[in-house]
Scaffold this active site. Structure first.
Site, mmCIF file in Angstrom:
data_model
loop_
_atom_site.group_PDB
_atom_site.id
_atom_site.type_symbol
_atom_site.label_atom_id
_atom_site.label_comp_id
_atom_site.label_asym_id
_atom_site.label_seq_id
_atom_site.Cartn_x
_atom_site.Cartn_y
_atom_site.Cartn_z
ATOM 1 N N SER A 104 0.843 -1.134 -0.087
ATOM 2 C CA SER A 104 -0.027 -0.083 -0.160
ATOM 3 C C SER A 104 1.084 1.304 0.113
ATOM 4 C CB SER A 104 -1.006 -0.109 1.208
ATOM 5 O OG SER A 104 -1.886 1.061 1.047
ATOM 6 N N ASP A 154 -10.039 -4.145 -4.990
ATOM 7 C CA ASP A 154 -9.468 -3.015 -4.159
ATOM 8 C C ASP A 154 -10.205 -1.905 -4.140
ATOM 9 O OD1 ASP A 154 -7.945 -1.514 -2.867
ATOM 10 O OD2 ASP A 154 -5.811 -2.263 -3.578
ATOM 11 N N HIS A 185 -8.107 -4.551 -0.836
ATOM 12 C CA HIS A 185 -6.892 -3.914 -0.423
ATOM 13 C C HIS A 185 -6.195 -4.757 0.398
ATOM 14 C CE1 HIS A 185 -4.336 -0.314 -0.765
ATOM 15 N NE2 HIS A 185 -4.353 -0.403 0.553
#
Ligand code: MLT
Length: 206
Positions: A104, A154, A185
């Site tokens: 991320s 996501d 995610h």
């Protein structure tokens, strides 16, 4: 420990294995990715800094103006600062250039390092990454191995941004593999399996 500019954790591993540079997501710290890294590379050295930017008390690697909207001046400055940290830590701990393993926000700063100053990296595993700079200048990636794993559902990373990152890195010469795991995610076993098989492929190429 803070010996070279970032609070970080270092675990010494085998000298003949590539080290991993662990870059956590928003709100994480230097401990977060250690278990994942150990599943991928059980005996590699691990260098794991904590992001210096605080967003409501949550560590990150660069400032953002909103979710997915980045302060690009800060992205550039922080990517350079992190690259300097890696160079200093390599001398301090006596390790080879690492492969980044970022999740991320950590994957996005690793992508920025690849686009701005790739010299300290030997490759990257980017989990849930997007393009961190709207108009990066061309850079020579000379066959640097990069795995991007996006999440099919996501809600944070737009698929077109991940695809654009993948095609730019490939255009600049990376040996790129872009996979999509059947998740959102968050990370899943599919990410671990993809990263493990990519890592063993790299090890057998070395
Ligand atoms: C970022 O800020 O880097 C991305 O939006 C991912 C996140 O950290 O939420």
């Amino acid at each position: 420990m803070e010996t070279t500019g970032f609070i970080h954790r270092f675990e010494k591993g085998g000298a003949d294995e590539r080290p991993l540079l662990l870059l956590h997501g928003t709100g994480g710290d230097e401990n977060d990715l250690i278990p994942l890294a150990r599943m991928i590379a059980p005996t590699a050295s691990l260098l794991s800094p904590r992001g210096k930017v605080l967003e409501n008390g949550m560590p990150r690697f660069f400032r953002r103006l909103a979710e997915g909207v980045f302060d690009e001046d800060d992205v550039r400055r922080r990517a350079n600062e992190l690259t300097d940290f890696v160079a200093n830590a390599r001398t301090h701990y006596g390790i080879a250039s690492p492969i980044a393993l970022g999740y991320s926000n950590g994957a996005n700063i690793a992508a920025a390092m690849l686009l701005l100053r790739p010299s300290e990296l030997a490759g990257a595993i980017l989990l849930r990454a997007m393009l961190p700079l709207a108009h990066p200048q061309p850079v020579k990636l000379d066959g640097l191995p990069v795995l991007i794993v996006s999440g099919a559902r996501d809600p944070i990373i737009r698929p077109e941004s991940a695809a654009k990152l993948a095609s730019l890195l490939e255009r600049y010469g990376a040996a790129l593999e872009h996979r999509v795991s059947p998740t959102g995610h968050e990370l899943s076993q599919a990410d671990v399996t993809l990263a493990q098989s990519w890592w063993s492929k790299q090890a057998s190429n070395r």
